[in-house]
Each structure stands twice: as structure tokens, then as C-alpha cells.
Design an enzyme around this catalytic site. Structure first.
Site, PDB file in Angstrom:
ATOM      1  CB  SER A 153      13.954  13.929 -27.690  1.00 15.41           C
ATOM      2  OG  SER A 153      14.899  12.925 -27.983  1.00 15.41           O
ATOM      3  CE  LYS A 179      15.124  13.460 -31.331  1.00 16.00           C
ATOM      4  NZ  LYS A 179      15.903  14.679 -31.623  1.00 16.00           N
ATOM      5  CE  LYS A 181      17.780  11.091 -29.027  1.00 12.07           C
ATOM      6  NZ  LYS A 181      18.650  11.789 -29.987  1.00 12.07           N
ATOM      7  CG  ASP A 206      17.845  11.572 -33.334  1.00 10.85           C
ATOM      8  OD1 ASP A 206      18.688  11.179 -34.165  1.00 10.85           O
ATOM      9  OD2 ASP A 206      18.044  12.547 -32.575  1.00 10.85           O
ATOM     10  CD  GLU A 231      16.982  14.446 -34.984  1.00  9.09           C
ATOM     11  OE1 GLU A 231      15.806  14.320 -34.578  1.00  9.09           O
ATOM     12  OE2 GLU A 231      17.847  15.081 -34.354  1.00  9.09           O
ATOM     13  CG  ASP A 256      21.191  16.517 -34.581  1.00  8.24           C
ATOM     14  OD1 ASP A 256      22.061  17.393 -34.488  1.00  8.24           O
ATOM     15  OD2 ASP A 256      20.702  15.977 -33.557  1.00  8.24           O
ATOM     16  N   GLY A 308      17.766  19.946 -29.284  1.00 10.47           N
ATOM     17  CA  GLY A 308      18.219  20.197 -27.909  1.00 10.47           C
ATOM     18  C   GLY A 308      19.390  19.300 -27.570  1.00 10.47           C
TER      19      GLY A 308
END
Ligand code: OSB
Ligand code: MG
Length: 388
Positions: A153, A179, A181, A206, A231, A256, A308
């Protein structure tokens, strides 16, 4: 039996000869991250690592509370979790011998919410049970994988070149999924550029709830990039708007923040709020809930993966055990220790092989040595709780 899957399994309870917890140790460690991590809700450069240890019969189980200093990801904080554990949860654990995970989970369910606090205790308990019973945590929970697939991530970067360099570097290290952000203003162009350079990689984003349903037209542009998933685009506790969004998207929505327990997972699948679920032991309240969500998703053929919370090696070791369950069919966010902390508080740190996998330990305990000297060196506060 209900469910339309053909792989529904009956889970055997995880029990132990009654074990009296003699003492609970709470530790707060200050650990700088190797590099700052930025999400739509803020930037972290130092973690307060919150460890919980349960002592019984000369054995010690370690767990980690995933809460942060500020209630940005969820309402829990290091401060609330400490208060909840010492004032409410510890007495439930210390009052009489525990006979297994169900016994512990049912005691903890006396009090509403505060899942990260509860998870810290459940994690430590499962480590302890694994030592008592002489099997790995993965074996105790029904893990079926000897290696887990992992991704990374990547936090928001203010320069695209800095992000591209990190994407390149982690692909070279073998990570199976990237991934990114995202947040308003750092989204479409960024994803477009990464996708242009890497047309074939598993790529996801995400948003950590940075958007509203009214951003639909804007978000819809993300549907063009062949993403593995989007996400948590909308509110942290929303299911209904996500269902509306999912109905208009080709790309799978993954939840999530919104999935705080087994019932929320059931509701989300019922409403069609997502097609993928990120399971984090902290967010859902520990192994007991995580196993239920896993089993539900497996029976519905809904893919799950292990998220995580920038955990230390202790939380990371638990994530590895969890991700060894059969329903974890997508690469998780459990990256190598060196991506977060140098050094980590376990020896050796978690390593990611060049094929983007992590070995699942098959020995009793966490499968990593806990480095108590280094833990001591990082500890800022320590508290012991015992039965009255
Ligand atoms: O939303 O998955 C998230 C980190 C902190 C809080 C929330 C999230 C994350 C991550 C990083 O994405 C996961 C990790 O590398 O541990
Ligand atoms: Mg997330």
C-alpha cells in the site's frame, strides 16, 4: 445448512485446558516509520505501537492494538483502547480461567464496540494458546497455505515521480499488487499515469472514505483503468451508498472501514455494497470475528484479503497467520518489516520473497523471535494489570 457455496465448512472451536491469565502487560512503544505514510485522512511518521501481553504458567502471548493516536481511521485511539482494556476488558480476562477463543470472545462481547482494544487481547490469547498447544497459530485457525501472496500500500506522494519510483521499486521487489492511496485532487491523473506505465499489473486504489455519492461522475473515471478494486470510497460507516455506487461500477468495490464485524459483512453482501472484503483483525475485534467473516465470505465465494494498520512485527505475524486461511485469495497489505520499521521488534523481520510471497510459520508461537531488548528500548509506558 444455508449459503449457496459448495465449500462451506464447519469450524471446530479453538479450545484449551482452562488457563488462568496471571497478568496482563500493556506497553506503548514509540517507533518511527522508515518513511512517512499519507492517506486521505492524514500523515503518519511515527507509530505508537501498543502491545498487549498475557502471562500464564511461565508462557507469554503477545498481541497488538492497531489504534492510532488520533481517531482518523475509526473512533478508537491509543488512549481509548488503553482505558477500555484496563478498566473493562482486563477484569473479564483475569476473573477466571479461559477455556478457549469462544469463551474469551463472549466475555469481551459484554461491552459494545472498541474492536481494536478487544483484538489486542484476542491476538495475545491466540499466541498463548498456540504455545500451550504446541501448534502454529495458522494451524489452530485452519490455515491451508504455507505461503501468502502480498502487495504493498503506497501512501499519497506529492510528486508523481516519487510515486512512480516507489511503484517501480516494489514491483522489482516482487510485490504482487500495488495499492495507491487516493484523495480528491490526487486521484484520476495519478492512477492514469501509473496504469500507463504498468498496463498489466494488479492495481487497486484506497480512498479511506474521502468521497461522497455526489462524486459519482468523477469517481466513474476510475472504472476505465482495469483496477482490481476501489477500496472504501465513501463514508467510513456506510453500506447503502456503496451499494448504489457498486451497481454503477464495473470495478469491484472493496470495503474496509465499513465492515466492523460479521453482521456488517452479512449486511454488506446482502445489500451488494461490495464484491470484496478487506479483513483486519483490529477493525473487526480479533480472530473470532475475523474467522466468522472469512467463513461467511468463503461460503459466498466473496474474495477476501488481509489489510494492515502499519503494525509492528507482532501484529504482522498475526496477519500472516490469518492470511493463510483458504478464503484469502487476493494479495494482502502485509509487506516486509523493512518497509515500515528498521529494525522491527521481531527477529528476523518479515521478509517478502522475490515472488511476492511470505512464508507462513509452522512452529508453535508467532514464528518469529520477539526482541525484548529492542522492545524495552522503544517502550515509553508500561502498565501491569492483575486480578484484584
Ligand atoms: O486503509 O488500509 C488502510 C494504513 C493505516 C490505516 C489504514 C490503512 C492503511 C494502509 C496500509 O493502507 C496498510 C499497511 O501497509 O499496513
Ligand atoms: Mg483501507
Amino acid at each position: 445448512m444455508s449459503g449457496n457455496g459448495n465449500c462451506e465448512t464447519i469450524r471446530r472451536p479453538i479450545t484449551v485446558e482452562p488457563v488462568r491469565i496471571e497478568r496482563i502487560e500493556i506497553r506503548l512503544l514509540r517507533m518511527p516509520l522508515v518513511e512517512p505514510f499519507e492517506t486521505s485522512f492524514g500523515k503518519t511518521d511515527t507509530r505508537i505501537v501498543f502491545l498487549v501481553a498475557l502471562d500464564a504458567g511461565g508462557l507469554r502471548g503477545w498481541g497488538e492494538v492497531a489504534a492510532s493516536r488520533r481517531p482518523l481511521y475509526s473512533y478508537e485511539t491509543v488512549g481509548t483502547a488503553r482505558h477500555i482494556i484496563s478498566s473493562f476488558l482486563a477484569p473479564l480476562v483475569l476473573s477466571s480461567p479461559l477455556t478457549g477463543l469462544d469463551d474469551l470472545a463472549s466475555r469481551l462481547s459484554t461491552f459494545k464496540g472498541h474492536n481494536m482494544a478487544k483484538a489486542g487481547i484476542e491476538l495475545a490469547f491466540m499466541h498463548l494458546v498456540s504455545l500451550i498447544k504446541g501448534s502454529s497459530i495458522s494451524a489452530l485457525i485452519g490455515g491451508t497455505r504455507s505461503r501468502i501472496a502480498v502487495g504493498v500500500s503506497l501512501g499519497i506522494q506529492h510528486e508523481i515521480d516519487a510515486l512512480l519510483e516507489r511503484v517501480r521499486r516494489h514491483l522489482d521487489l516482487g510485490y504482487q499488487r500495488i495499492k495507491l492511496k487516493i484523495k480528491p485532487g490526487r486521484d484520476i491523473d495519478v492512477v492514469e499515469e501509473v496504469r500507463r506505465r504498468h498496463p498489466d499489473i494488479l492495481l487497486s486504489v484506497d480512498a479511506n472514505s474521502a468521497y461522497r455519492l455526489s462524486d459519482l461522475d468523477h469517481l466513474k473515471k476510475l472504472d476505465e483503468f482495469g483496477l482490481l478494486m476501489i477500496e472504501q470510497p465513501l463514508d467510513h460507516d456506510d453500506l447503502v451508498d456503496h451499494a448504489e455506487l457498486q451497481s454503477k461500477f464495473e470495478t469491484s468495490i472493496c470495503l474496509d472501514e465499513s465492515i466492523t464485524g460479521p453482521k456488517r459483512a452479512r449486511d454488506a453482501l446482502h445489500l451488494g455494497s461490495c464484491r470484496i472484503i478487506n479483513i483486519k483483525v483490529g477493525r473487526v475485534g480479533g480472530y473470532s470475528s475475523a474467522l466468522q467473516i472469512h467463513d461467511l465470505c468463503l461460503s459466498r465465494q466473496t474474495p477476501v484479503w488481509c489489510g494492515g494498520m502499519l503494525e509492528s512485527g507482532i501484529g504482522r505475524a498475526h496477519n500472516i497467520a490469518l492470511a493463510s486461511l483458504p478464503g484469502f485469495v487476493l494479495p494482502g497489505d502485509t509487506s516486509a518489516s523493512s518497509r515500515y520499521f528498521a529494525p522491527d521488534i521481531i527477529k528476523p523481520g518479515v521478509m517478502v520473497a522475490s515472488d511476492g510471497t511470505i512464508n507462513v510459520p509452522d512452529k508453535p508461537g508467532l514464528g518469529f523471535e520477539v526482541d525484548l531488548d529492542y522492545i524495552d528500548a522503544c517502550t515509553e509506558e508500561i502498565e501491569h494489570l492483575t486480578a484484584p
